[in-house]
Structures are given as C-alpha cells and as structure tokens.
Design a protein around this motif. Structure first.
Motif, PDB file in Angstrom:
ATOM      1  N   PRO A 188       0.604  -1.513  -0.180  1.00 19.24           N
ATOM      2  CA  PRO A 188      -0.117   0.251   0.130  1.00 19.24           C
ATOM      3  C   PRO A 188       0.674   0.981  -0.291  1.00 19.24           C
ATOM      4  O   PRO A 188       1.887   1.038   0.828  1.00 19.24           O
ATOM      5  CB  PRO A 188      -1.119  -0.151   1.068  1.00 19.24           C
ATOM      6  CG  PRO A 188      -0.490  -1.648   1.775  1.00 19.24           C
ATOM      7  CD  PRO A 188       0.311  -1.928   1.004  1.00 19.24           C
ATOM      8  N   ARG A 189       0.486   2.624  -1.111  1.00 23.09           N
ATOM      9  CA  ARG A 189       1.075   3.508  -0.589  1.00 23.09           C
ATOM     10  C   ARG A 189       1.629   4.446   0.703  1.00 23.09           C
ATOM     11  O   ARG A 189       2.576   4.470   0.536  1.00 23.09           O
ATOM     12  CB  ARG A 189       0.421   4.362  -1.956  1.00 23.09           C
ATOM     13  CG  ARG A 189       1.450   5.781  -2.779  1.00 23.09           C
ATOM     14  CD  ARG A 189       0.513   6.048  -3.196  1.00 23.09           C
ATOM     15  NE  ARG A 189       0.536   5.596  -4.424  1.00 23.09           N
ATOM     16  CZ  ARG A 189       1.228   4.957  -5.149  1.00 23.09           C
ATOM     17  NH1 ARG A 189       2.271   5.974  -5.598  1.00 23.09           N
ATOM     18  NH2 ARG A 189       0.553   3.688  -6.267  1.00 23.09           N
ATOM     19  N   THR A 190       0.801   4.060   1.532  1.00 26.24           N
ATOM     20  CA  THR A 190       0.565   4.875   2.807  1.00 26.24           C
ATOM     21  C   THR A 190       1.739   4.106   3.513  1.00 26.24           C
ATOM     22  O   THR A 190       2.707   4.445   4.012  1.00 26.24           O
ATOM     23  CB  THR A 190      -0.393   4.969   3.579  1.00 26.24           C
ATOM     24  OG1 THR A 190      -1.398   3.509   3.874  1.00 26.24           O
ATOM     25  CG2 THR A 190      -1.447   6.004   2.774  1.00 26.24           C
ATOM     26  N   ASP A 223      -2.151   2.225  -4.651  1.00 25.48           N
ATOM     27  CA  ASP A 223      -3.323   2.297  -4.178  1.00 25.48           C
ATOM     28  C   ASP A 223      -4.007   1.936  -3.082  1.00 25.48           C
ATOM     29  O   ASP A 223      -3.738   0.860  -3.131  1.00 25.48           O
ATOM     30  CB  ASP A 223      -3.825   3.451  -4.647  1.00 25.48           C
ATOM     31  CG  ASP A 223      -3.623   5.405  -5.226  1.00 25.48           C
ATOM     32  OD1 ASP A 223      -2.969   5.496  -4.961  1.00 25.48           O
ATOM     33  OD2 ASP A 223      -4.013   4.836  -5.996  1.00 25.48           O
ATOM     34  N   ASP A 224      -4.080   2.893  -1.242  1.00 28.17           N
ATOM     35  CA  ASP A 224      -4.202   1.581  -0.345  1.00 28.17           C
ATOM     36  C   ASP A 224      -5.046   0.847  -0.988  1.00 28.17           C
ATOM     37  O   ASP A 224      -6.115  -0.111  -0.322  1.00 28.17           O
ATOM     38  CB  ASP A 224      -4.684   2.248   0.530  1.00 28.17           C
ATOM     39  CG  ASP A 224      -3.651   2.545   1.294  1.00 28.17           C
ATOM     40  OD1 ASP A 224      -2.286   3.294   0.513  1.00 28.17           O
ATOM     41  OD2 ASP A 224      -3.435   2.482   2.265  1.00 28.17           O
ATOM     42  N   CYS A 225      -6.067   1.479  -1.820  1.00 30.09           N
ATOM     43  CA  CYS A 225      -7.908   1.002  -1.958  1.00 30.09           C
ATOM     44  C   CYS A 225      -7.687  -0.224  -2.834  1.00 30.09           C
ATOM     45  O   CYS A 225      -8.308  -1.164  -3.087  1.00 30.09           O
ATOM     46  CB  CYS A 225      -8.873   1.833  -2.759  1.00 30.09           C
ATOM     47  SG  CYS A 225      -7.945   2.197  -3.927  1.00 30.09           S
ATOM     48  N   GLU A 230      -4.424  -8.238   3.552  1.00 31.13           N
ATOM     49  CA  GLU A 230      -3.755  -8.235   4.686  1.00 31.13           C
ATOM     50  C   GLU A 230      -2.760  -8.625   4.957  1.00 31.13           C
ATOM     51  O   GLU A 230      -3.768  -9.574   6.387  1.00 31.13           O
ATOM     52  CB  GLU A 230      -3.715  -6.634   5.734  1.00 31.13           C
ATOM     53  CG  GLU A 230      -2.759  -5.899   6.357  1.00 31.13           C
ATOM     54  CD  GLU A 230      -3.617  -5.197   6.570  1.00 31.13           C
ATOM     55  OE1 GLU A 230      -3.115  -4.661   7.976  1.00 31.13           O
ATOM     56  OE2 GLU A 230      -4.205  -3.881   6.362  1.00 31.13           O
ATOM     57  N   TYR A 273       1.265  -7.499   1.616  1.00 36.20           N
ATOM     58  CA  TYR A 273       0.069  -7.468   0.668  1.00 36.20           C
ATOM     59  C   TYR A 273      -0.482  -7.617   0.308  1.00 36.20           C
ATOM     60  O   TYR A 273       0.422  -8.211  -0.687  1.00 36.20           O
ATOM     61  CB  TYR A 273      -0.025  -5.587   0.955  1.00 36.20           C
ATOM     62  CG  TYR A 273      -0.036  -5.191   2.465  1.00 36.20           C
ATOM     63  CD1 TYR A 273      -0.843  -4.800   3.792  1.00 36.20           C
ATOM     64  CD2 TYR A 273       1.295  -4.604   2.992  1.00 36.20           C
ATOM     65  CE1 TYR A 273      -0.436  -4.358   4.500  1.00 36.20           C
ATOM     66  CE2 TYR A 273       1.380  -4.291   3.777  1.00 36.20           C
ATOM     67  CZ  TYR A 273      -0.140  -3.800   5.067  1.00 36.20           C
ATOM     68  OH  TYR A 273       0.356  -3.139   6.558  1.00 36.20           O
ATOM     69  N   ARG A 288      -9.829  -6.094   5.214  1.00 42.41           N
ATOM     70  CA  ARG A 288      -9.188  -6.619   4.457  1.00 42.41           C
ATOM     71  C   ARG A 288      -9.409  -8.215   4.769  1.00 42.41           C
ATOM     72  O   ARG A 288      -9.864  -8.049   5.951  1.00 42.41           O
ATOM     73  CB  ARG A 288      -7.646  -5.877   4.671  1.00 42.41           C
ATOM     74  CG  ARG A 288      -7.905  -4.795   3.160  1.00 42.41           C
ATOM     75  CD  ARG A 288      -6.420  -4.462   3.777  1.00 42.41           C
ATOM     76  NE  ARG A 288      -6.205  -2.645   3.021  1.00 42.41           N
ATOM     77  CZ  ARG A 288      -5.054  -1.540   2.963  1.00 42.41           C
ATOM     78  NH1 ARG A 288      -3.594  -2.522   4.997  1.00 42.41           N
ATOM     79  NH2 ARG A 288      -4.972  -0.769   2.609  1.00 42.41           N
TER      80      ARG A 288
END
Length: 307
Positions: A188-190, A223-225, A230, A273, A288
C-alpha cells in the motif's frame, strides 16, 4: 488418488530472493499452519549483482557461477521458512535470468524473457495439476517494477492458470484444475511512504546504510484501495529475516531493515499485502481479508470431487 492438505498455496517468482522479500512471512505462516506451500522459481538469477566482495567472482561477467550459488541460497531460505516444496521451472537452468530491461542479456539464448509463454506455462501446468492449489500468488502485468523476468513470470503464471483448467489441454498431464483465487504482490502506498519517512528521520549515525530508498525503488506500490488481503506475519518476522539473510549475494539485512545492491535502506515488512486479481473476495465489505484462503472453506470438498 493423491491426498492433499486442505489448503494449498502456489507462488511463482522470477529469481531466488524475490519470494523471501515479497512473501517470506506469508510463506512461513502458512507452512507453520500445515498448508501445502509450493514455490516455483523461474530462473536462477544468473545476472544478479553480487554484494559481498568475496563472492564477486561469481558474477556473470566473471566466473558465471552465480546461478548454482543462488540455488543453494534459495534452499537455505526455504529451510528457514519451513517450505519443503520448492521447484525451478522446467528444472535447473531451463530458463536463464534475462537481466534488466533493455540490456543485451534480454536476447541471449535461453533467456526467460524470450521464452515462448505457452511452452514455459506448460511446465507450470504440470505442477498446478499435481499440487492443485486453491491460491496462486505472483506479480502484476508490469512485474511490480518492470523487470523482464518478473513480467514474464506474470505472463507464464496467468497463462498456466488458464491452461491447467482446460480439459482439452494435454489430457495426459493430469486432471484439469481451476485455481480459485489469484493474487498479485502489492505494498500500500501509505505503508511504503510512511515507512520510508520514518527511515529518513533516523539519525545518520544510527542508520546502517548510506541512504534511504525512494518510493519508486519499491516494487508493487499501489493506492491503498487496491489492497484486498493483509497478512499479518509478525509472528514469523525472524524466519523472514533469516530467509532474506540466506540470500547473501543479493540482500543485506540489518535488524528490521534491508538493502539490495543499491545499498539503500528500506523496511523489512512482516505484514504482507495482496491485490485480488481473480476469484471471489472473502471478507466483509469495507474490510481486508486476513487470510488468502478466505471464502474457500469448501475448497477441500471441491478438490475431492475433481479427482
């Protein structure tokens, strides 16, 4: 009739070390829980850069002995993860590391990048029909970061999944088998952004590497979406670190950090992820999955019916 464990996970990777970096905690978790974990590695990584000066002679432009050495590293890594079923696509040396995109090695005889996809997929179909996995993990269509062998591994894995399910394809190579869920490796990007920011805030005299990786240096960042699953592998952090450390020619591990040949530090992730590429999502809306086999409780019965 062959008895299979109730849960069966297949991972397809381009080179030795890719599996430990991307999925080491996941592999260790499922192996410890009694699932069948099968790793297929497409090349021996003959064109990889060698980190330790004492082993520099193994490189392809010197002794060209890196492939067999990395095969040994892979075996040691799998021992750390508790994975007993690890195979080389088509056998050792069948497909050679193609080097980075745009180099002369892309087109050398035997390079994986130039292999016929259906020919390479045929070797994987035999494994799929033997192991009968419910879940496949591989890369996206860009291979995570554009490496030709990673792109080709994606193509071969996806094609093999199609062919393995086709009753008309090589009927003598085992009963057809449909893989229920296919995942692509992701970050995830974050998670990537925040992890690198923490490293940049580390005092220079406490940081073990000359620099910190940039976001673009990390493969599979999205992107997280787009993250469907996870997998918390924190209980297997030591096993993942040990497996990565076993790939001594390619990885330097220092505590919860690691660096590749560029000597740029990045976090060693123990939560891993995945994006769901095919199959039915197995978690409540807005959450998730915490299990790659989520939603497949009936899979063992379906597999028995296939035999």
């Amino acid at each position: 009739m062959t008895d299979h464990p109730a849960r069966r996970l297949l991972l397809v990777h381009a080179h030795p070390d890719d599996e430990s970096i991307n999925n080491g905690a996941t592999m260790a978790k499922y192996a410890a829980e009694g699932a069948q974990v099968t790793l297929v590695t497409c090349t021996l990584g003959e064109e990889g850069e060698v980190i330790p000066p004492a082993l520099a002679h193994l490189a392809s432009d010197r002794d060209d002995a890196l492939g067999p050495y990395r095969q040994g590293e892979l075996a040691a890594a799998m021992k750390e993860l508790g994975v007993t079923d690890h195979r080389l696509l088509g056998g050792p040396g069948r497909f050679r590391d193609s080097g980075m995109m745009g180099v002369e090695q892309n087109h050398r005889p035997g390079a994986f990048w130039t292999a016929d996809v259906d020919d390479a997929a045929g070797h994987l179909v035999e494994i799929i029909r033997e192991v009968r996995p419910q879940v496949l993990v591989t890369y996206d269509s860009d291979g995570g970061y554009g490496h030709p062998d990673h792109i080709q591994a994606h193509r071969v894995a996806m094609r093999a999944a199609e062919l393995a399910a086709d009753p008309a394809y090589r009927p003598g190579s085992g009963a057809p088998h449909t893989i229920a869920k296919i995942y692509w490796n992701r970050v995830p990007r974050t998670v990537a952004r925040d992890g690198l920011a923490r490293l940049r805030d580390t005092a220079p005299d406490a940081f073990p590497f000359p620099g910190v990786a940039a976001l673009d240096d990390l493969p599979g960042v999205v992107d997280d979406c787009r993250i469907a699953a996870e997998i918390d592998g924190s209980a297997h952090a030591a096993a993942k670190a040990a497996a990565m450390r076993a790939h001594v020619t390619q990885i330097t591990v220092d505590g919860s950090l690691f660096a590749l040949s560029n000597d740029l530090g990045q976090p060693l992730l123990t939560t891993e992820y995945y994006e769901l590429a095919r199959g039915t999502y197995g978690a409540p809306r807005g959450t998730r999955e915490d299990d790659l086999f989520a939603g497949l409780a009936e899979s063992a019965d379906r597999t028995e019916a296939e035999r």
